[in-house]
Design a protein around this motif. Structure first.
Motif, PDB file in Angstrom:
ATOM      1  N   VAL A  46       0.841  -1.202   0.000  1.00  0.00           N
ATOM      2  CA  VAL A  46       0.000   0.000   0.000  1.00  0.00           C
ATOM      3  C   VAL A  46       0.874   1.250   0.000  1.00  0.00           C
ATOM      4  O   VAL A  46       0.615   2.221  -0.731  1.00  0.00           O
ATOM      5  CB  VAL A  46      -0.952  -0.011   1.214  1.00  0.00           C
ATOM      6  N   SER A  95       2.512   1.556  -3.497  1.00  0.00           N
ATOM      7  CA  SER A  95       1.559   2.005  -4.519  1.00  0.00           C
ATOM      8  C   SER A  95       1.167   3.457  -4.341  1.00  0.00           C
ATOM      9  O   SER A  95       1.026   4.190  -5.310  1.00  0.00           O
ATOM     10  CB  SER A  95       0.284   1.201  -4.542  1.00  0.00           C
ATOM     11  N   THR A  96       0.987   3.900  -3.096  1.00  0.00           N
ATOM     12  CA  THR A  96       0.661   5.308  -2.852  1.00  0.00           C
ATOM     13  C   THR A  96       1.812   6.212  -3.281  1.00  0.00           C
ATOM     14  O   THR A  96       1.596   7.253  -3.902  1.00  0.00           O
ATOM     15  CB  THR A  96       0.341   5.537  -1.363  1.00  0.00           C
TER      16      THR A  96
END
Length: 112
Positions: free
Chosen positions: A4, A7-8
């Motif tokens: 996460v 990806s952010t």
């Protein structure tokens, strides 16, 4: 959790690269240099380093090139600040209009 975060970071990095391309940085450098170089040549080749006595009276004896460099630096800073603010507003409006579904009808109606 780590995926996460990665990806952010990648999503934000792509947005920043699209909003602030490298050509902005190059254009700021070229603008600053040309704003200093051209007056320098005018001062040395056309004015031959001599200025009117009124210039020294108005400026209090300061050098001409000091004002050129300070003016150029302030101009580049002001233009880049205004462009960054405008770019941030555009990005914020884009993200707001793409993330909200039904509540953005007024926003779309206002800008279109």
């Amino acid at each position: 959790m780590f995926q996460v975060v990665v990806s952010t970071y990648q999503k934000n990095r792509i947005g920043i690269r699209r909003a602030m391309p490298w050509s902005f940085i190059v254009s700021r450098i070229i603008t600053g240099v040309t704003q200093i170089v051209f007056p320098f040549f005018i001062y040395h080749y056309f004015l031959k380093g001599n200025l009117n006595a009124q210039y020294y009276q108005y400026t209090g004896g300061a050098d001409y090139m000091t004002y050129v460099v300070l003016g150029s630096a302030i101009n580049v800073l002001a233009v880049s600040t205004l462009r960054n603010v405008g770019r941030a507003l555009i990005t914020e409006l884009h993200f707001r209009s793409s993330t909200c579904r039904n509540g953005c009808r007024d926003l779309h109606r206002f800008f279109h």
